[in-house]
Design a protein around this motif. Structure first.
Motif, PDB file in Angstrom:
ATOM      1  N   LEU A  88      -7.846   5.017  48.581  1.00 48.35           N
ATOM      2  CA  LEU A  88      -7.883   5.467  47.281  1.00 48.35           C
ATOM      3  C   LEU A  88      -8.738   6.796  47.403  1.00 48.35           C
ATOM      4  O   LEU A  88      -8.113   7.774  46.767  1.00 48.35           O
ATOM      5  N   ALA A  89      -9.758   6.830  47.947  1.00 48.31           N
ATOM      6  CA  ALA A  89     -10.396   8.114  48.106  1.00 48.31           C
ATOM      7  C   ALA A  89      -9.702   9.050  48.771  1.00 48.31           C
ATOM      8  O   ALA A  89      -9.501  10.378  48.498  1.00 48.31           O
ATOM      9  N   ASP A  90      -8.828   8.753  49.818  1.00 48.93           N
ATOM     10  CA  ASP A  90      -8.157   9.783  50.604  1.00 48.93           C
ATOM     11  C   ASP A  90      -7.048  10.108  49.562  1.00 48.93           C
ATOM     12  O   ASP A  90      -6.611  11.270  49.919  1.00 48.93           O
ATOM     13  N   THR A  91      -6.200   9.195  48.765  1.00 53.99           N
ATOM     14  CA  THR A  91      -5.310   9.723  48.031  1.00 53.99           C
ATOM     15  C   THR A  91      -5.891  10.827  46.795  1.00 53.99           C
ATOM     16  O   THR A  91      -5.310  11.571  46.389  1.00 53.99           O
ATOM     17  N   ALA A  92      -7.294  10.462  46.543  1.00 56.41           N
ATOM     18  CA  ALA A  92      -7.622  11.429  45.548  1.00 56.41           C
ATOM     19  C   ALA A  92      -7.694  12.888  46.315  1.00 56.41           C
ATOM     20  O   ALA A  92      -7.537  13.858  45.732  1.00 56.41           O
ATOM     21  N   LEU A  93      -8.290  12.597  47.580  1.00 51.79           N
ATOM     22  CA  LEU A  93      -8.286  14.035  48.152  1.00 51.79           C
ATOM     23  C   LEU A  93      -6.919  14.834  48.452  1.00 51.79           C
ATOM     24  O   LEU A  93      -6.775  15.878  48.523  1.00 51.79           O
ATOM     25  N   ASP A  94      -5.952  13.938  48.648  1.00 52.84           N
ATOM     26  CA  ASP A  94      -4.640  14.336  48.686  1.00 52.84           C
ATOM     27  C   ASP A  94      -4.154  14.938  47.646  1.00 52.84           C
ATOM     28  O   ASP A  94      -3.618  16.151  47.498  1.00 52.84           O
ATOM     29  N   LEU A  95      -4.474  14.398  46.395  1.00 53.61           N
ATOM     30  CA  LEU A  95      -4.348  15.138  45.044  1.00 53.61           C
ATOM     31  C   LEU A  95      -5.029  16.560  44.894  1.00 53.61           C
ATOM     32  O   LEU A  95      -4.262  17.521  44.620  1.00 53.61           O
ATOM     33  N   LEU A  96      -6.102  16.568  45.473  1.00 52.91           N
ATOM     34  CA  LEU A  96      -7.008  17.795  45.292  1.00 52.91           C
ATOM     35  C   LEU A  96      -6.194  18.856  46.414  1.00 52.91           C
ATOM     36  O   LEU A  96      -5.851  19.975  46.243  1.00 52.91           O
ATOM     37  N   ALA A  97      -5.941  18.349  47.587  1.00 52.14           N
ATOM     38  CA  ALA A  97      -5.342  19.233  48.432  1.00 52.14           C
ATOM     39  C   ALA A  97      -4.089  19.644  48.011  1.00 52.14           C
ATOM     40  O   ALA A  97      -3.624  20.819  48.217  1.00 52.14           O
ATOM     41  N   SER A  98      -3.445  19.094  47.280  1.00 52.59           N
ATOM     42  CA  SER A  98      -1.948  19.555  46.846  1.00 52.59           C
ATOM     43  C   SER A  98      -2.031  20.291  45.760  1.00 52.59           C
ATOM     44  O   SER A  98      -1.264  21.200  45.686  1.00 52.59           O
ATOM     45  N   LEU A  99      -3.042  20.169  44.800  1.00 47.96           N
ATOM     46  CA  LEU A  99      -3.493  21.218  43.893  1.00 47.96           C
ATOM     47  C   LEU A  99      -3.741  22.577  44.506  1.00 47.96           C
ATOM     48  O   LEU A  99      -3.452  23.630  44.123  1.00 47.96           O
ATOM     49  N   VAL A 100      -4.662  22.243  45.593  1.00 50.83           N
ATOM     50  CA  VAL A 100      -4.950  23.612  46.179  1.00 50.83           C
ATOM     51  C   VAL A 100      -3.847  24.247  46.913  1.00 50.83           C
ATOM     52  O   VAL A 100      -3.795  25.426  46.986  1.00 50.83           O
ATOM     53  N   THR A 101      -2.979  23.398  47.300  1.00 46.79           N
ATOM     54  CA  THR A 101      -1.960  23.981  48.216  1.00 46.79           C
ATOM     55  C   THR A 101      -0.965  24.720  47.033  1.00 46.79           C
ATOM     56  O   THR A 101      -0.365  25.756  47.378  1.00 46.79           O
ATOM     57  N   LEU A 102      -0.767  24.123  45.907  1.00 51.02           N
ATOM     58  CA  LEU A 102      -0.061  24.568  44.976  1.00 51.02           C
ATOM     59  C   LEU A 102      -0.577  26.066  44.458  1.00 51.02           C
ATOM     60  O   LEU A 102       0.004  27.040  44.350  1.00 51.02           O
ATOM     61  N   TYR A 103      -2.142  26.127  44.070  1.00 48.49           N
ATOM     62  CA  TYR A 103      -2.553  27.021  43.979  1.00 48.49           C
ATOM     63  C   TYR A 103      -2.563  28.288  44.874  1.00 48.49           C
ATOM     64  O   TYR A 103      -2.226  29.497  44.630  1.00 48.49           O
ATOM     65  N   GLY A 104      -2.592  27.869  46.189  1.00 46.12           N
ATOM     66  CA  GLY A 104      -2.547  28.742  47.280  1.00 46.12           C
ATOM     67  C   GLY A 104      -1.317  29.347  47.418  1.00 46.12           C
ATOM     68  O   GLY A 104      -1.159  30.642  47.759  1.00 46.12           O
ATOM     69  N   VAL A 105      -0.034  28.544  47.315  1.00 44.97           N
ATOM     70  CA  VAL A 105       1.369  29.214  47.379  1.00 44.97           C
ATOM     71  C   VAL A 105       1.552  30.045  46.327  1.00 44.97           C
ATOM     72  O   VAL A 105       1.817  31.102  46.718  1.00 44.97           O
ATOM     73  N   MET A 108       3.476  13.121  43.442  1.00 52.96           N
ATOM     74  CA  MET A 108       3.228  11.830  44.282  1.00 52.96           C
ATOM     75  C   MET A 108       1.780  11.415  44.241  1.00 52.96           C
ATOM     76  O   MET A 108       1.810  10.131  44.204  1.00 52.96           O
ATOM     77  N   ALA A 109       0.808  12.301  44.603  1.00 56.76           N
ATOM     78  CA  ALA A 109      -0.530  12.165  44.552  1.00 56.76           C
ATOM     79  C   ALA A 109      -1.146  11.377  43.348  1.00 56.76           C
ATOM     80  O   ALA A 109      -1.931  10.493  43.262  1.00 56.76           O
ATOM     81  N   LEU A 110      -0.618  11.904  42.176  1.00 53.86           N
ATOM     82  CA  LEU A 110      -1.139  11.444  40.978  1.00 53.86           C
ATOM     83  C   LEU A 110      -0.659  10.156  40.834  1.00 53.86           C
ATOM     84  O   LEU A 110      -1.339   9.070  40.415  1.00 53.86           O
ATOM     85  N   SER A 111       0.886   9.512  41.384  1.00 48.47           N
ATOM     86  CA  SER A 111       1.196   8.375  40.874  1.00 48.47           C
ATOM     87  C   SER A 111       0.531   7.197  41.797  1.00 48.47           C
ATOM     88  O   SER A 111       0.314   6.206  41.442  1.00 48.47           O
ATOM     89  N   LEU A 112       0.075   7.834  42.999  1.00 54.39           N
ATOM     90  CA  LEU A 112      -0.231   6.972  43.968  1.00 54.39           C
ATOM     91  C   LEU A 112      -1.935   6.693  43.826  1.00 54.39           C
ATOM     92  O   LEU A 112      -2.289   5.475  43.747  1.00 54.39           O
ATOM     93  N   LEU A 113      -2.580   7.630  43.201  1.00 54.00           N
ATOM     94  CA  LEU A 113      -3.929   7.569  42.775  1.00 54.00           C
ATOM     95  C   LEU A 113      -4.025   6.415  41.724  1.00 54.00           C
ATOM     96  O   LEU A 113      -4.875   5.607  41.869  1.00 54.00           O
ATOM     97  N   ALA A 114      -3.146   6.596  40.357  1.00 49.24           N
ATOM     98  CA  ALA A 114      -3.115   5.360  39.627  1.00 49.24           C
ATOM     99  C   ALA A 114      -2.908   3.788  40.214  1.00 49.24           C
ATOM    100  O   ALA A 114      -3.491   3.207  40.027  1.00 49.24           O
ATOM    101  N   LEU A 115      -1.925   4.033  41.130  1.00 51.58           N
ATOM    102  CA  LEU A 115      -1.575   2.599  41.858  1.00 51.58           C
ATOM    103  C   LEU A 115      -2.429   2.100  42.832  1.00 51.58           C
ATOM    104  O   LEU A 115      -2.975   0.791  42.510  1.00 51.58           O
ATOM    105  N   LYS A 116      -3.130   2.919  43.379  1.00 50.31           N
ATOM    106  CA  LYS A 116      -4.515   2.502  44.182  1.00 50.31           C
ATOM    107  C   LYS A 116      -5.570   2.176  43.624  1.00 50.31           C
ATOM    108  O   LYS A 116      -6.493   1.305  44.024  1.00 50.31           O
ATOM    109  N   GLY A 117      -5.794   2.834  42.470  1.00 57.01           N
ATOM    110  CA  GLY A 117      -7.119   2.689  41.801  1.00 57.01           C
ATOM    111  C   GLY A 117      -6.900   1.211  41.164  1.00 57.01           C
ATOM    112  O   GLY A 117      -7.913   0.554  41.200  1.00 57.01           O
TER     113      GLY A 117
END
Length: 317
Positions: free
Chosen positions: A47-64, A23-32
């Motif tokens: 847009l910046a917040d969504t980019a950070l959302d993407l990073l946070a989600s990636l870190v969450t995936l890595y962390g889980v 979802m973060a990837l999709s919204l990043l492209a749309l908001k860009g």
């Protein structure tokens, strides 16, 4: 938690983290596209917040995934603290983004520009709100199944996005339809402050984990209440707790009648462990057995006189 239980929980948590990334990837492209088209500072902040959302989600995936890795020879307590280290890296990026957005917003006050194609910007924000609602509903279902701390934190982060997208709609609408030209940079500054506050909260939580901060007092008390129900238990002292990623650890010394045989005393310990495991299936418990009245003379907590008493028994610490 048994290996079978862990095997059921992890796939659900990983799927939820993958959904967040998608979802973060999709919204990043749309908001860009929307930020480029409209020139809105508030949209740029979103847009910046969504980019950070993407990073946070990636870190969450890595962390889980990393938190699910079993303890090994070099990491006897598991790998949960990798999540806290990754969070500190996120904090640095969030703080830098907040400064950049605030700088851009202040510059917009000095030289205000016109927001173009406001309908498109508002439409993108509405799509983001609907998508976020759908993701939050899915995350809530996963949290009910797994109790994942990482997914719960990710869910709280996306809840804040609802407010940010609403702020973007308000900024563009006020700028275009009310004629308040200062609305867009003002909301941009508000978003920058929100990001800075989020960075502060994330850093506090990460530092608490890295410093092995104790559980909140109410949680400690409830945990001891369960342990103290066992017949034959004469006292608890040197109670210590900590969190590491999605894992919790608790350890304490437990007193029993000093006349009991080793076998009978061990049976009481196992009964306490069973009760705690039933009430707190995701907490790893370590119990040290002491005869009643025993005092650990080499314990720094005892020397510092910081072991409180509870219900007439030596418990806490």
């Amino acid at each position: 938690m048994t290996e079978a239980e862990r095997g059921r929980i992890i796939p659900y948590a990983v799927r939820a983290a993958i959904a967040s990334v998608a979802m973060a990837l999709s919204l990043l492209a749309l908001k860009g596209v929307a930020a480029w088209t409209t020139g809105s500072v508030a949209m740029l902040g979103s847009l910046a917040d969504t980019a950070l959302d993407l990073l946070a989600s990636l870190v969450t995936l890595y962390g889980v995934r990393l938190a699910a890795t079993p303890a090994d020879h070099d990491h006897r307590f598991g790998h949960g603290k990798a999540e806290a280290l990754a969070a500190l890296f996120q904090v640095a990026l969030i703080a830098a983004s907040a400064v950049g957005i605030a700088w851009r917003a202040i510059a917009a006050f000095a030289a205000p520009g016109e927001t173009a194609d406001p309908q498109f910007g508002i439409g993108v924000s509405i799509v983001a709100i609907l998508a976020t609602f759908a993701l939050l509903a899915y995350q809530r279902a996963i949290i009910r199944k797994t109790g994942s701390v990482a997914i719960r934190a990710d869910s709280v982060h996306y809840q804040s996005d609802l407010l940010l997208n609403l702020a973007v709609i308000a900024a563009i609408a006020l700028d275009q339809y009310v004629g308040w030209s200062g609305a867009d940079p003002l909301f941009g500054i508000a978003i920058a402050l929100w990001l800075a506050w989020g960075a502060f909260r994330a850093s506090s939580q990460a530092i608490d984990q890295l410093m092995d901060k104790e559980w909140p007092e109410a949680e400690r008390r409830a945990f001891l209440d369960v342990a103290a129900r066992q017949e034959g238990l004469r006292g608890i002292h040197d109670f210590r707790t900590r969190r590491s990623g999605s894992h919790d650890f608790a350890q304490f010394h437990m007193e029993v009648d000093r006349t009991l045989s080793v076998g009978d005393a061990h049976d009481i310990v196992e009964a306490v462990e069973k009760n705690l495991r039933r009430a707190y299936p995701r907490v790893e418990v370590l119990i040290h057995l002491d005869p009643e009245g025993h005092v650990d003379t080499d314990n720094p907590l005892v020397e510092a006189d910081v072991t409180p008493h509870w219900f007439g028994k030596r418990v806490g610490g």
